[in-house]
Every structure is written in C-alpha cells, then in structure tokens.
Design an enzyme around this catalytic site. Structure first.
Site, PDB file in Angstrom:
ATOM      1  N   PHE A 154       0.835  -1.204   0.000  1.00 37.97           N
ATOM      2  CA  PHE A 154       0.000   0.000   0.000  1.00 37.97           C
ATOM      3  C   PHE A 154       0.870   1.254   0.000  1.00 37.97           C
ATOM      4  O   PHE A 154       0.477   2.291   0.503  1.00 37.97           O
ATOM      5  CB  PHE A 154      -0.935  -0.019   1.224  1.00 37.97           C
ATOM      6  CG  PHE A 154      -1.803  -1.242   1.284  1.00 37.97           C
ATOM      7  CD1 PHE A 154      -2.887  -1.376   0.426  1.00 37.97           C
ATOM      8  CD2 PHE A 154      -1.530  -2.275   2.167  1.00 37.97           C
ATOM      9  CE1 PHE A 154      -3.693  -2.511   0.458  1.00 37.97           C
ATOM     10  CE2 PHE A 154      -2.323  -3.412   2.213  1.00 37.97           C
ATOM     11  CZ  PHE A 154      -3.409  -3.534   1.352  1.00 37.97           C
ATOM     12  N   CYS A 262      -0.940   2.566 -10.905  1.00 36.70           N
ATOM     13  CA  CYS A 262      -1.773   1.718 -10.040  1.00 36.70           C
ATOM     14  C   CYS A 262      -3.270   1.934 -10.204  1.00 36.70           C
ATOM     15  O   CYS A 262      -3.987   1.016 -10.603  1.00 36.70           O
ATOM     16  CB  CYS A 262      -1.375   1.944  -8.596  1.00 36.70           C
ATOM     17  SG  CYS A 262       0.375   1.681  -8.324  1.00 36.70           S
TER      18      CYS A 262
HETATM   19  C1  UGA Z   1      -1.473   4.363  -5.016  1.00 36.81           C
HETATM   20  C2  UGA Z   1      -2.022   4.139  -3.594  1.00 36.81           C
HETATM   21  O1  UGA Z   1      -2.198   5.394  -2.926  1.00 36.81           O
HETATM   22  C3  UGA Z   1      -1.085   3.264  -2.781  1.00 36.81           C
HETATM   23  O2  UGA Z   1      -1.686   2.971  -1.511  1.00 36.81           O
HETATM   24  C4  UGA Z   1      -0.850   1.946  -3.534  1.00 36.81           C
HETATM   25  O3  UGA Z   1       0.063   1.110  -2.847  1.00 36.81           O
HETATM   26  C5  UGA Z   1      -0.286   2.251  -4.913  1.00 36.81           C
HETATM   27  O4  UGA Z   1      -1.230   3.088  -5.625  1.00 36.81           O
HETATM   28  C6  UGA Z   1      -0.098   0.950  -5.619  1.00 36.81           C
HETATM   29  O5  UGA Z   1      -1.094   0.248  -5.895  1.00 36.81           O
HETATM   30  O6  UGA Z   1       1.049   0.531  -5.832  1.00 36.81           O
HETATM   31  P1  UGA Z   1       0.362   5.983  -6.107  1.00 36.81           P
HETATM   32  O7  UGA Z   1      -0.218   5.540  -7.421  1.00 36.81           O
HETATM   33  O8  UGA Z   1       1.836   5.959  -5.923  1.00 36.81           O
HETATM   34  O9  UGA Z   1      -0.252   5.091  -4.908  1.00 36.81           O
HETATM   35  O10 UGA Z   1      -0.077   7.483  -5.891  1.00 36.81           O
HETATM   36  P2  UGA Z   1      -1.215   8.286  -5.092  1.00 36.81           P
HETATM   37  O11 UGA Z   1      -0.559   9.210  -4.144  1.00 36.81           O
HETATM   38  O12 UGA Z   1      -2.232   7.383  -4.542  1.00 36.81           O
HETATM   39  O13 UGA Z   1      -1.839   9.174  -6.268  1.00 36.81           O
HETATM   40  C7  UGA Z   1      -2.470   8.569  -7.396  1.00 36.81           C
HETATM   41  C8  UGA Z   1      -3.060   9.627  -8.297  1.00 36.81           C
HETATM   42  O14 UGA Z   1      -4.198  10.225  -7.704  1.00 36.81           O
HETATM   43  C9  UGA Z   1      -2.114  10.792  -8.648  1.00 36.81           C
HETATM   44  O15 UGA Z   1      -2.231  11.082 -10.013  1.00 36.81           O
HETATM   45  C10 UGA Z   1      -2.637  11.940  -7.802  1.00 36.81           C
HETATM   46  O16 UGA Z   1      -2.380  13.185  -8.394  1.00 36.81           O
HETATM   47  C11 UGA Z   1      -4.121  11.631  -7.780  1.00 36.81           C
HETATM   48  N1  UGA Z   1      -4.829  12.203  -6.623  1.00 36.81           N
HETATM   49  C12 UGA Z   1      -4.560  11.753  -5.372  1.00 36.81           C
HETATM   50  C13 UGA Z   1      -5.797  13.173  -6.820  1.00 36.81           C
HETATM   51  O17 UGA Z   1      -6.071  13.591  -7.963  1.00 36.81           O
HETATM   52  N2  UGA Z   1      -6.475  13.660  -5.725  1.00 36.81           N
HETATM   53  C14 UGA Z   1      -6.224  13.236  -4.475  1.00 36.81           C
HETATM   54  O18 UGA Z   1      -6.890  13.727  -3.530  1.00 36.81           O
HETATM   55  C15 UGA Z   1      -5.247  12.267  -4.280  1.00 36.81           C
END
Ligand code: UGA
Length: 452
Positions: A154, A262
């Site tokens: 995670f 992811c």
């Molecule tokens: C995500 C999950 O948060 C991790 O828990 C998981 O382990 C990982 O996928 C995985 O499956 O390996 P990650 O893809 O690294 O992690 O990044 P996040 O921080 O979750 O962001 C994902 C996307 O959502 C980004 O493009 C971010 O800009 C966007 N986002 C995030 C939003 O647009 N709004 C938000 O409030 C949060």
C-alpha cells in the site's frame, strides 16, 4: 537475520528489498533486465524515489543488499521470495500475468529448500492459488517445498520508504497461517496491526483499497464540476466533508484526475474481473469515465478562452503523474499533450525530474528549463503536477512573459482572486470566480459562524 530474495526492481521490489536489508536481513534483488541490474550494482537507481538511492548504496556497501539477473543465484537458499514483478494492463483492461508466470516457472526450476513465496505484485484474485498449482505441477510439494502468501503493498510512489516503514496495516493471506505468521514476523518492527486472512481475500483487499481511493478522487471531481456550475468552492466543500470521520479528508483533492501505474490499471483490472464473472460494475466504470472527462474538460475550457487551439502555444507545468516521482505512466500531462497536439497546439513543458521519461514518448514538445521558460510566449499555461517549485511562482514575471494570459490551475494551488488580481484569466477546478448570478464568489471572512 533472514535470507530474502526479491524478484523485480521496480518501485515495489526495490523499496521492499532496501527496507528489509536496512533492518539487517540478507537481501538479493533479481531483475531480468541486465541494464537495470548493472546500474544498481554501480549504485545508480533505475527509478527516482526520494531517499531510496542512499538506502540502496548504504546497504549494498554493508554487504546486505546484492543484485543479480541469475535465478540460479537468487532462488536456492532463500527463506522468502518476494514477487514484485509488473502486472501491466492487457488489451481488455485485465492484468497481464506474463511476468508473474515467468517468475513462478523460474522459482520452480531453482527451488531447493522450503521457501515462502510472498506475492507483493498486484495480481488478480486467484493468482496465489494458481501459483501454488503451477509449483505442484512442477513436482513441488505445498507445505514441504513451498508455501504461498499474498502480501499486497500500500505504498505510494514518492513516499514509498515512509509508507513501507509506517504502514497503516499489513495484510497477509495464505492457506497456511504459519507461513503467514512467518512473513508477519518480518513486519512486526513496523506495526502491530497485522491482518492475517485467506489468499483471495488478501488479493481482493488490495484491489478494493485502490478502487475506493480512486472512487474518492472521481467523486470529488464530479462534485467539482457541479460546484463550478452552481457557484460553490469544491476545496471548501471537501474540507467540510472531510471533517466527518466517516468520510475522512484524504484523497478529496479535486484536480485533473488520477494517473500512475496503479489506480487506472487496478480499477480496470477489477472491472474486468467483475465483468468476466457476469457482473456490471457500474461504479467502477463511472470512476474511469469521470477520470477521462476530467482531462477532456481542460480542452473545453481552453477552447472557451482561446477559441481554436490550432497554432496556439500551451505550456505544461509538470509531466509526472504526481509530485516527487519521475513516473509519467497514465499521467494527466501525457493525456493532455496528446489531446492538445491533436488540436494543433504547440506545446512547451517542464518537469523537475520527469523530463527524460517524457522525452522518450512525447514528440514535437519544446522542453524547457523552468516554469518561466514554459510561459514565455505562451497563450495558456496549465499547472498539471503540483511540484513544490510551482507553488510560489513569481506571477508578475510569468504574466509579463505570456502572450495571452490564460492560467489553468489543474491542482488548485493558487487563490482564484489573487490570480485574477494579477490579471490572469484564471481557472481552477471546481472553484468558480463568479456565482451563476454573476456575483463574485469570495472566500468567507475567517470568523466564527453564528450557531443557529
Ligand atoms: C497508489 C495508492 O495510494 C497506494 O496505496 C498503492 O500502494 C499504490 O497506488 C499501488 O497500488 O502501488 P500511487 O499511485 O503511488 O499510490 O499514488 P497516489 O498518491 O495514490 O496518487 C495517485 C493519483 O491520484 C495521482 O495522479 C494523484 O495526483 C491523484 N490524486 C490523489 C488526486 O487527484 N487527488 C487526491 O486527492 C489524491
């Protein structure tokens, strides 16, 4: 001290290997791509992840972390084999398991003593069972030669080490609770919150968690679009909602939608798993639809401001799918670049660390050395990735260098009224400047609200 092998040196594998080595375990990381292993042996990382290079170099120097391309070297004598190979999307959104299959075949070919195979890759529900089945077909005895444990990760890119060392929970699934307990022992220094369940449930927890987080983002993006029409401010709506403990404040930032390796992949894979089982996962489909719309809305807004985009110059601030990573997989900036090029716009772009990756897949983009160079002569600038260095830009300087003064703030970094005061034609996401009746929307005075 345990002997641990990690298969795959992507974000997941490398962080897992480095963090376990840092605790004093003996770790060997294997990858089938020789260039990646050569780099790692020289102390260089094939990916960008804050803090990881130093951790890898330190543990390699201490003799606790080694790299190889040889299964014959990595598999025999391992007590634990963490499988952290890629599971990309196939043509129908299903997870493509070719790397998993190859890893399992190679484990089968080189297994000598009892080894716990820990699956850390995100794999379709049932993959743990089929891993065991393959090993049995290759003459290995479950419970004597091997056991399979699912241990979904995670961690977020950009804060992967912190997340690994400070997990909210560790999920372990197996048909054999003793094998799950043995893996749990590796994690006990980080957390007491260890959940042991069956294989399929553990695999499902990963998909359900990522789908839920993606749903939160699409939910707030849909609310943002409604806010724009009705004259409400989505950031304050999210803040108001988030204080309800049942909802929670995290992942309610409206923006250009989610990207990365992811969320898009996992939501599509879960959708596929539901569909091939005769279900209609409407919510999951909507999560992806809204995410796509979020990108398209940018083009609509730009056309409203600039008319045709043919021949217009548009600047992109940020190319990575989020800050603190060089990962551009499914990044909003890449989608936008493709759409804008199709519209005939000229593109200028800058990202603090993702330029090299973007260069490989984007044609016809002028890559710049900073935000001001991006803005020079541009008709519009889009803030795509909220890197810190984009958060306090010298707005008069940016304004003066632009041809037209359109600023689309895809991550709601700036204050709408301040940007308007600078002279920009500013647009955030779900934060209208004017209410539908034409009144200026102002942030409320920070006074206590009278209790009714
Ligand atoms: C995500 C999950 O948060 C991790 O828990 C998981 O382990 C990982 O996928 C995985 O499956 O390996 P990650 O893809 O690294 O992690 O990044 P996040 O921080 O979750 O962001 C994902 C996307 O959502 C980004 O493009 C971010 O800009 C966007 N986002 C995030 C939003 O647009 N709004 C938000 O409030 C949060």
């Amino acid at each position: 001290m345990r002997r641990i092998t990690v298969l795959g040196v992507g974000y997941v594998g490398l962080v897992t290997g480095a963090c376990f080595a840092d605790l004093g375990n003996q770790v060997i990381c294997l990858d089938v791509i020789p260039e990646k292993i050569e780099k790692l042996k020289r102390g260089e990382l094939p990916i960008y992840e804050p803090g990881l290079e130093e951790m890898v170099q330190r543990n390699a120097a201490a003799g606790r972390l080694a790299f190889t391309t040889s299964y014959a070297e990595a598999i025999p004598n391992a007590e634990f084999i963490f499988v952290a190979v890629g599971t990309p999307s196939g043509v129908d959104g299903e997870a493509d398991l070719k790397y998993i299959r190859s890893a399992v075949e190679n484990i089968a070919a080189h297994l000598t003593n009892y080894t716990i195979i820990v699956n850390r890759s995100t794999v379709p529900v049932g993959t743990g069972d089929s891993t065991a089945q393959t090993l049995i077909e290759r003459g290995k005895k479950q419970g004597i030669d091997f056991q399979v444990v699912s241990n979904p990760e995670f961690t977020r890119e950009g804060s992967a080490i912190y997340d690994f060392l400070n997990p909210d929970r560790v999920v372990l699934g197996s048909v054999d609770p003793k094998a799950a307990e043995a893996v749990a022992d590796l994690y006990r220094v980080f957390t007491k919150n260890l959940m042991i369940t069956d294989l399929r449930t553990a695999e499902m927890i990963k998909y359900a968690s990522n789908a839920f987080l993606a749903m939160k983002i699409s939910f707030i993006n849909e609310i943002a679009s409604i806010c724009e029409k009705l004259g409400a401010d989505v950031q304050q709506v999210a803040a108001g909602m988030g204080q309800d403990q049942r909802i929670g404040a995290a992942f309610l930032n409206a923006g250009l939608g989610f990207g990365g390796s992811c969320f898009p992949k996992d939501v599509k894979a879960l959708t596929y798993m539901a569909e091939v089982n005769g279900l209609h996962p409407q919510l999951l489909r909507a999560v992806m639809d809204i995410n796509r719309d979020q990108r398209r809305r940018v083009i609509v807004h730009l056309r409203q401001s600039l008319g045709t985009l043919r021949g217009k110059t548009v600047g992109l601030l940020g190319l990575a799918f989020k800050p603190n990573t060089d990962d551009i997989r499914e990044a909003a900036a890449i989608d936008l670049a493709h759409m804008l090029s199709t519209e005939g716009a000229h593109l200028r772009a800058y990202d603090p660390v993702a330029m090299e990756n973007a260069h490989r897949i984007l044609d016809g983009v002028t890559f710049c050395s900073d935000a001001y160079q991006v803005a020079a002569g541009a008709d519009a600038v889009i803030l795509v990735t909220e890197w810190n260095e984009f958060k306090q830009l010298d707005m008069p300087r940016l304004f003066n260098s632009m041809r037209r003064k359109v600023f689309l703030d895809g991550r709601n970094v700036y204050d709408p009224l301040e940007m308007q005061a600078h002279g920009f034609e500013y647009r955030g996401v779900g934060r209208p400047l004017n209410a539908p009746n034409g009144e200026l929307v102002r942030a409320p005075e920070r006074e206590a609200m009278p209790v009714a």
